[in-house]
Write a protein that holds these residues in place. Structure first.
Motif, PDB file in Angstrom:
ATOM      1  N   LEU A   7      69.228 -12.271  52.052  1.00 13.17           N
ATOM      2  CA  LEU A   7      70.612 -11.978  52.397  1.00 13.17           C
ATOM      3  C   LEU A   7      71.256 -13.294  52.813  1.00 13.17           C
ATOM      4  CD1 LEU A   7      69.995  -8.867  54.678  1.00 13.17           C
ATOM      5  CD2 LEU A   7      70.490  -8.884  52.239  1.00 13.17           C
ATOM      6  N   HIS A   8      72.421 -13.575  52.278  1.00 14.48           N
ATOM      7  CA  HIS A   8      73.107 -14.803  52.675  1.00 14.48           C
ATOM      8  C   HIS A   8      74.603 -14.567  52.681  1.00 14.48           C
ATOM      9  CE1 HIS A   8      74.470 -16.239  48.605  1.00 14.48           C
ATOM     10  NE2 HIS A   8      73.562 -15.351  48.246  1.00 14.48           N
ATOM     11  N   ARG A   9      75.329 -15.518  53.216  1.00  7.87           N
ATOM     12  CA  ARG A   9      76.783 -15.417  53.295  1.00  7.87           C
ATOM     13  C   ARG A   9      77.371 -16.787  52.981  1.00  7.87           C
ATOM     14  NH1 ARG A   9      81.057 -16.304  56.407  1.00  7.87           N
ATOM     15  NH2 ARG A   9      82.681 -14.739  56.444  1.00  7.87           N
ATOM     16  N   THR A  10      77.370 -17.139  51.721  1.00  5.49           N
ATOM     17  CA  THR A  10      77.887 -18.446  51.334  1.00  5.49           C
ATOM     18  C   THR A  10      79.049 -18.352  50.364  1.00  5.49           C
ATOM     19  OG1 THR A  10      76.379 -18.638  49.464  1.00  5.49           O
ATOM     20  CG2 THR A  10      75.609 -19.516  51.578  1.00  5.49           C
ATOM     21  N   GLY A  11      79.238 -17.207  49.740  1.00  4.37           N
ATOM     22  CA  GLY A  11      80.272 -17.077  48.738  1.00  4.37           C
ATOM     23  C   GLY A  11      79.857 -17.683  47.409  1.00  4.37           C
ATOM     24  N   ASP A  26      74.647 -11.453  48.462  1.00  4.13           N
ATOM     25  CA  ASP A  26      75.616 -12.315  49.135  1.00  4.13           C
ATOM     26  C   ASP A  26      76.540 -11.413  49.942  1.00  4.13           C
ATOM     27  OD1 ASP A  26      77.695 -13.939  49.946  1.00  4.13           O
ATOM     28  OD2 ASP A  26      77.897 -14.966  48.022  1.00  4.13           O
ATOM     29  N   LEU A  27      76.368 -11.403  51.263  1.00  5.43           N
ATOM     30  CA  LEU A  27      77.124 -10.491  52.117  1.00  5.43           C
ATOM     31  C   LEU A  27      78.561 -10.929  52.333  1.00  5.43           C
ATOM     32  CD1 LEU A  27      74.439  -9.384  54.719  1.00  5.43           C
ATOM     33  CD2 LEU A  27      75.243  -8.198  52.694  1.00  5.43           C
ATOM     34  N   SER A  28      78.959 -12.086  51.780  1.00  2.05           N
ATOM     35  CA  SER A  28      80.377 -12.436  51.821  1.00  2.05           C
ATOM     36  C   SER A  28      81.121 -11.767  50.669  1.00  2.05           C
ATOM     37  CB  SER A  28      80.570 -13.957  51.761  1.00  2.05           C
ATOM     38  OG  SER A  28      80.069 -14.480  50.545  1.00  2.05           O
ATOM     39  N   LYS A  29      80.365 -11.239  49.698  1.00  3.47           N
ATOM     40  CA  LYS A  29      80.979 -10.599  48.538  1.00  3.47           C
ATOM     41  C   LYS A  29      80.780  -9.089  48.509  1.00  3.47           C
ATOM     42  CE  LYS A  29      80.456 -14.560  45.494  1.00  3.47           C
ATOM     43  NZ  LYS A  29      79.847 -15.052  44.261  1.00  3.47           N
ATOM     44  N   THR A  30      79.739  -8.596  49.144  1.00  6.23           N
ATOM     45  CA  THR A  30      79.425  -7.164  49.069  1.00  6.23           C
ATOM     46  C   THR A  30      78.822  -6.699  50.390  1.00  6.23           C
ATOM     47  OG1 THR A  30      78.282  -5.487  47.777  1.00  6.23           O
ATOM     48  CG2 THR A  30      77.089  -7.524  48.144  1.00  6.23           C
ATOM     49  N   LYS A  31      78.798  -5.399  50.594  1.00  8.89           N
ATOM     50  CA  LYS A  31      78.195  -4.813  51.795  1.00  8.89           C
ATOM     51  C   LYS A  31      76.784  -4.351  51.444  1.00  8.89           C
ATOM     52  CE  LYS A  31      79.192  -1.103  55.158  1.00  8.89           C
ATOM     53  NZ  LYS A  31      77.929  -1.147  55.748  1.00  8.89           N
ATOM     54  N   LEU A  32      75.857  -4.548  52.343  1.00  8.19           N
ATOM     55  CA  LEU A  32      74.497  -4.076  52.143  1.00  8.19           C
ATOM     56  C   LEU A  32      74.398  -2.634  52.635  1.00  8.19           C
ATOM     57  CD1 LEU A  32      71.515  -4.675  51.432  1.00  8.19           C
ATOM     58  CD2 LEU A  32      71.215  -5.314  53.826  1.00  8.19           C
ATOM     59  N   CYS A  50      74.285 -14.954  58.140  1.00  4.54           N
ATOM     60  CA  CYS A  50      75.162 -13.788  57.987  1.00  4.54           C
ATOM     61  C   CYS A  50      75.100 -12.786  59.132  1.00  4.54           C
ATOM     62  CB  CYS A  50      74.922 -13.092  56.658  1.00  4.54           C
ATOM     63  SG  CYS A  50      73.263 -12.502  56.379  1.00  4.54           S
ATOM     64  N   LEU A  51      74.156 -12.884  60.051  1.00  5.00           N
ATOM     65  CA  LEU A  51      74.072 -11.891  61.133  1.00  5.00           C
ATOM     66  C   LEU A  51      75.328 -11.841  61.993  1.00  5.00           C
ATOM     67  CD1 LEU A  51      70.503 -11.896  62.718  1.00  5.00           C
ATOM     68  CD2 LEU A  51      71.597 -10.136  61.328  1.00  5.00           C
ATOM     69  N   ASP A  52      75.959 -12.990  62.227  1.00  8.55           N
ATOM     70  CA  ASP A  52      77.133 -13.049  63.101  1.00  8.55           C
ATOM     71  C   ASP A  52      78.339 -12.313  62.527  1.00  8.55           C
ATOM     72  OD1 ASP A  52      75.516 -14.674  64.598  1.00  8.55           O
ATOM     73  OD2 ASP A  52      76.553 -16.522  64.102  1.00  8.55           O
ATOM     74  N   TYR A  53      78.326 -12.079  61.217  1.00 12.56           N
ATOM     75  CA  TYR A  53      79.468 -11.483  60.537  1.00 12.56           C
ATOM     76  C   TYR A  53      79.260 -10.005  60.215  1.00 12.56           C
ATOM     77  CZ  TYR A  53      80.586 -16.372  59.891  1.00 12.56           C
ATOM     78  OH  TYR A  53      80.855 -17.702  60.108  1.00 12.56           O
ATOM     79  N   GLN A  54      78.097  -9.462  60.572  1.00 18.60           N
ATOM     80  CA  GLN A  54      77.740  -8.096  60.213  1.00 18.60           C
ATOM     81  C   GLN A  54      77.692  -7.205  61.450  1.00 18.60           C
ATOM     82  OE1 GLN A  54      77.417  -7.275  56.949  1.00 18.60           O
ATOM     83  NE2 GLN A  54      78.031  -9.394  56.621  1.00 18.60           N
TER      84      GLN A  54
END
Length: 141
Positions: A7-11, A26-32, A50-54
């Motif tokens: 899981l990552h958040r980089t776009g 990519d959790l900046s593009k989709t929801k898990l 990505c934890l800080d954004y979820q």
């Protein structure tokens, strides 16, 4: 579903070279949707920035998905190290707030996350800080 997940958040591309047997989200593009993952089915989950954004419940939900002996690896920004670095510069409070909190739902510390993992039946095998970033590796008991 693959038994290895990143899981990552980089776009963009994942932060590491991803083996073909890993599923990448990519959790900046989709929801898990954690409910689509069977409990205790995962061998390894890696979480990058990505934890800080979820939602706060994500870590607990992911811990349930890892089977006995499975591994969890988390990388992120430690709030206390960030604040130390900000205090050592001449940033205004507004600039500092954008750096630390911009878009985040919450901030974490390496100690807080290690305690949370212990409560979720994990043994922390490595935790370290480099600059403002932390890495935690844990194994499910």
């Amino acid at each position: 579903m693959s038994q290895h997940m990143i899981l990552h958040r980089t776009g963009g591309e994942p932060p590491v070279l991803c083996p073909p047997n890993h599923s990448v989200v990519d959790l900046s593009k989709t929801k898990l949707h954690t409910e689509s993952i069977t409990d205790l089915s995962m061998l390894k989950i890696e979480i990058f920035d990505c934890l800080d954004y979820q939602p706060e419940s994500l870590l607990t939900e992911l811990c349930k998905k890892i089977g006995h002996g499975g591994q969890l690896k988390i990388r992120g920004v430690d709030i206390f190290e960030s604040i130390k670095n900000i205090l050592s510069t001449n940033m205004t409070p507004s600039e500092a707030s954008k750096v630390v909190f911009n878009g985040k739902m919450r901030c974490h510390s390496v100690h807080e996350l290690c305690e949370s993992l212990e409560r979720n039946n994990f043994k922390v095998t490595f935790s370290g800080i480099s600059g403002v970033n932390y890495i935690i590796e844990a194994t499910k008991r």
